[in-house]
Design a protein around this motif. Structure first.
Motif, PDB file in Angstrom:
ATOM      1  N   ARG A  61       0.993  -1.449  -0.140  1.00  0.00           N
ATOM      2  CA  ARG A  61      -0.236  -0.441   0.154  1.00  0.00           C
ATOM      3  C   ARG A  61       0.655   1.010   0.331  1.00  0.00           C
ATOM      4  O   ARG A  61       0.134   2.137  -0.498  1.00  0.00           O
ATOM      5  CB  ARG A  61      -1.096  -0.025   1.013  1.00  0.00           C
ATOM      6  CG  ARG A  61      -2.120  -0.838   1.150  1.00  0.00           C
ATOM      7  CD  ARG A  61      -2.906  -0.813   2.472  1.00  0.00           C
ATOM      8  NE  ARG A  61      -3.645   0.774   1.815  1.00  0.00           N
ATOM      9  CZ  ARG A  61      -4.309   0.661   3.119  1.00  0.00           C
ATOM     10  NH1 ARG A  61      -3.823   0.869   4.432  1.00  0.00           N
ATOM     11  NH2 ARG A  61      -4.662   1.689   3.151  1.00  0.00           N
ATOM     12  N   TYR A  62       1.587   1.586   1.162  1.00  0.00           N
ATOM     13  CA  TYR A  62       3.042   2.143   0.984  1.00  0.00           C
ATOM     14  C   TYR A  62       4.092   2.547  -0.201  1.00  0.00           C
ATOM     15  O   TYR A  62       3.592   3.656  -1.075  1.00  0.00           O
ATOM     16  CB  TYR A  62       3.601   2.391   1.972  1.00  0.00           C
ATOM     17  CG  TYR A  62       4.917   2.849   2.077  1.00  0.00           C
ATOM     18  CD1 TYR A  62       4.599   4.184   2.864  1.00  0.00           C
ATOM     19  CD2 TYR A  62       5.885   2.482   1.354  1.00  0.00           C
ATOM     20  CE1 TYR A  62       5.780   5.856   2.367  1.00  0.00           C
ATOM     21  CE2 TYR A  62       7.131   4.092   1.410  1.00  0.00           C
ATOM     22  CZ  TYR A  62       7.142   5.189   1.756  1.00  0.00           C
ATOM     23  OH  TYR A  62       8.079   6.142   1.756  1.00  0.00           O
ATOM     24  N   LEU A  63       4.043   1.662  -0.707  1.00  0.00           N
ATOM     25  CA  LEU A  63       4.691   1.557  -2.735  1.00  0.00           C
ATOM     26  C   LEU A  63       4.056   2.073  -3.754  1.00  0.00           C
ATOM     27  O   LEU A  63       4.104   2.714  -4.665  1.00  0.00           O
ATOM     28  CB  LEU A  63       4.938   0.401  -2.705  1.00  0.00           C
ATOM     29  CG  LEU A  63       6.200  -0.196  -1.761  1.00  0.00           C
ATOM     30  CD1 LEU A  63       6.937  -1.574  -2.077  1.00  0.00           C
ATOM     31  CD2 LEU A  63       7.644   0.836  -1.958  1.00  0.00           C
ATOM     32  N   ALA A  64       1.897   2.056  -3.297  1.00  0.00           N
ATOM     33  CA  ALA A  64       1.365   2.291  -4.380  1.00  0.00           C
ATOM     34  C   ALA A  64       1.280   3.397  -3.959  1.00  0.00           C
ATOM     35  O   ALA A  64      -0.147   4.118  -4.486  1.00  0.00           O
ATOM     36  CB  ALA A  64       0.253   1.504  -4.171  1.00  0.00           C
ATOM     37  N   GLU A 124       0.761   7.760   3.482  1.00  0.00           N
ATOM     38  CA  GLU A 124       2.421   7.846   3.610  1.00  0.00           C
ATOM     39  C   GLU A 124       3.350   7.387   4.396  1.00  0.00           C
ATOM     40  O   GLU A 124       4.199   7.836   4.321  1.00  0.00           O
ATOM     41  CB  GLU A 124       1.760   9.623   4.227  1.00  0.00           C
ATOM     42  CG  GLU A 124       1.451  10.463   3.658  1.00  0.00           C
ATOM     43  CD  GLU A 124       0.415  11.693   4.155  1.00  0.00           C
ATOM     44  OE1 GLU A 124       1.549  11.970   4.921  1.00  0.00           O
ATOM     45  OE2 GLU A 124      -0.192  12.005   3.439  1.00  0.00           O
ATOM     46  N   GLN A 125       2.760   6.636   5.456  1.00  0.00           N
ATOM     47  CA  GLN A 125       3.723   5.952   5.931  1.00  0.00           C
ATOM     48  C   GLN A 125       4.322   4.409   6.143  1.00  0.00           C
ATOM     49  O   GLN A 125       3.343   3.590   5.679  1.00  0.00           O
ATOM     50  CB  GLN A 125       3.940   5.574   7.400  1.00  0.00           C
ATOM     51  CG  GLN A 125       3.984   6.653   7.895  1.00  0.00           C
ATOM     52  CD  GLN A 125       4.128   7.164   9.241  1.00  0.00           C
ATOM     53  OE1 GLN A 125       2.860   7.015  10.067  1.00  0.00           O
ATOM     54  NE2 GLN A 125       4.627   6.709  10.494  1.00  0.00           N
ATOM     55  N   ILE A 126       4.941   3.612   6.277  1.00  0.00           N
ATOM     56  CA  ILE A 126       5.534   2.101   5.229  1.00  0.00           C
ATOM     57  C   ILE A 126       5.075   1.332   6.506  1.00  0.00           C
ATOM     58  O   ILE A 126       3.610   1.435   6.523  1.00  0.00           O
ATOM     59  CB  ILE A 126       6.226   1.571   5.164  1.00  0.00           C
ATOM     60  CG1 ILE A 126       7.714   1.997   4.729  1.00  0.00           C
ATOM     61  CG2 ILE A 126       6.758   0.019   5.611  1.00  0.00           C
ATOM     62  CD1 ILE A 126       8.867   1.346   4.132  1.00  0.00           C
ATOM     63  N   LEU A 127       4.680   1.736   7.881  1.00  0.00           N
ATOM     64  CA  LEU A 127       3.930   1.674   8.859  1.00  0.00           C
ATOM     65  C   LEU A 127       3.997   1.866   9.812  1.00  0.00           C
ATOM     66  O   LEU A 127       4.919   3.047  10.536  1.00  0.00           O
ATOM     67  CB  LEU A 127       5.271   0.201   9.895  1.00  0.00           C
ATOM     68  CG  LEU A 127       5.384  -1.600   8.941  1.00  0.00           C
ATOM     69  CD1 LEU A 127       5.833  -2.288   9.459  1.00  0.00           C
ATOM     70  CD2 LEU A 127       4.037  -2.118   8.802  1.00  0.00           C
ATOM     71  N   THR A 128       2.494   2.108  10.262  1.00  0.00           N
ATOM     72  CA  THR A 128       2.335   2.998  11.543  1.00  0.00           C
ATOM     73  C   THR A 128       1.746   1.891  12.755  1.00  0.00           C
ATOM     74  O   THR A 128       2.320   1.016  12.999  1.00  0.00           O
ATOM     75  CB  THR A 128       0.678   3.998  11.342  1.00  0.00           C
ATOM     76  OG1 THR A 128      -0.431   2.143  10.877  1.00  0.00           O
ATOM     77  CG2 THR A 128       0.491   4.359   9.990  1.00  0.00           C
ATOM     78  N   LYS A 129       1.705   3.146  13.836  1.00  0.00           N
ATOM     79  CA  LYS A 129       1.200   2.681  15.368  1.00  0.00           C
ATOM     80  C   LYS A 129       0.412   1.363  15.277  1.00  0.00           C
ATOM     81  O   LYS A 129       0.177   0.126  15.387  1.00  0.00           O
ATOM     82  CB  LYS A 129       1.153   3.025  16.336  1.00  0.00           C
ATOM     83  CG  LYS A 129       2.317   3.742  16.675  1.00  0.00           C
ATOM     84  CD  LYS A 129       2.134   4.721  17.382  1.00  0.00           C
ATOM     85  CE  LYS A 129       3.769   6.025  18.292  1.00  0.00           C
ATOM     86  NZ  LYS A 129       3.594   7.153  19.165  1.00  0.00           N
ATOM     87  N   GLU A 130      -0.867   1.641  14.551  1.00  0.00           N
ATOM     88  CA  GLU A 130      -2.376   0.599  13.813  1.00  0.00           C
ATOM     89  C   GLU A 130      -1.852  -0.206  13.094  1.00  0.00           C
ATOM     90  O   GLU A 130      -1.991  -1.213  13.914  1.00  0.00           O
ATOM     91  CB  GLU A 130      -3.156   1.950  13.534  1.00  0.00           C
ATOM     92  CG  GLU A 130      -4.299   1.471  13.412  1.00  0.00           C
ATOM     93  CD  GLU A 130      -5.469   0.486  14.524  1.00  0.00           C
ATOM     94  OE1 GLU A 130      -5.739   0.135  14.555  1.00  0.00           O
ATOM     95  OE2 GLU A 130      -5.041   1.666  15.468  1.00  0.00           O
ATOM     96  N   ASP A 131      -0.756  -0.476  12.598  1.00  0.00           N
ATOM     97  CA  ASP A 131      -0.328  -1.119  11.735  1.00  0.00           C
ATOM     98  C   ASP A 131       0.113  -2.089  12.421  1.00  0.00           C
ATOM     99  O   ASP A 131      -0.388  -3.720  12.325  1.00  0.00           O
ATOM    100  CB  ASP A 131       0.191  -1.360  10.485  1.00  0.00           C
ATOM    101  CG  ASP A 131      -0.250   0.345   9.085  1.00  0.00           C
ATOM    102  OD1 ASP A 131      -1.325  -0.133   9.429  1.00  0.00           O
ATOM    103  OD2 ASP A 131       0.749   0.437   8.815  1.00  0.00           O
TER     104      ASP A 131
END
Length: 186
Positions: free
Chosen positions: A132-135, A139-146
């Motif tokens: 999703r980040y690469l697409a 905005e962030q690769i991994l969030t705290k929520e992820d």
């Protein structure tokens, strides 16, 4: 649909695909499938519980850690477990042991199969978010929520596996024996 729901659906579809593939495989009457239909067990419930628990936690660990290799281990393990279930169902049908299969699978399977699917989803969570980040969809690769969602999926699958192992060691064989003994009198 949330990302968590999407990866759970992907995980479930891979497991179901494995079941379908397994049900289409040639019937092989092997020892691992015969084990499912054996009712005599010489181990204590505690030994059985720890056997089932460690066996299933190993699988869950492989599925959860699938993120490290971009979901490949999760995909392979989901399909392999589905193939085993599918081929075992086919074997049970061909050998007229479907009732035994159901009785020996259903009590703990209602916890174990969702645990496997949820663990697979955990293994897909991080690769999914990276894609999703690469697409450009975040905005962030991994969030705290992820990370929180990944850990939640992992924890839920572990809890379900512990419950399934306890049921498999303490309930499944007793239910199967009781129901099969009652049907033999009919």
């Amino acid at each position: 649909m949330t990302s968590q729901n999407i990866i759970i659906c992907i995980s479930a579809l891979l497991f179901i695909l494995g079941v379908v593939i397994g049900s289409e495989m040639p019937h092989i009457d092997n020892e691992s499938q015969k084990f499912i239909f054996q009712f005599e067990n010489k181990c204590s419930n505690n030994v059985l519980f720890f056997y089932f628990l460690t066996n299933n936690l190993r699988l869950v660990g492989l599925l959860i850690s699938g993120s490290a290799l971009f979901g490949a281990p999760s995909c392979l393990n989901l399909m392999a477990n589905g193939i085993f279930i599918g081929s075992t169902i086919k074997s049970a049908i061909l050998t007229n042991k479907l009732l035994e299969f159901i009785l020996l699978t259903l009590p703990h399977g209602i916890f174990e199969i969702p645990a496997i699917i949820i663990a697979g989803a955990a293994g897909f969570k991080i690769p999914y978010e990276i894609i999703r980040y690469l697409a450009g969809k975040k905005e962030q690769i991994l969030t705290k929520e992820d990370i929180r969602e990944y850990l939640t999926l992992a924890l839920i699958s572990i809890i379900l596996i512990v419950i399934a192992a306890w049921i498999e060691a303490n309930v499944t064989l007793k239910i199967a024996k009781a129901m099969l003994n009652s049907t033999k009198g009919i």
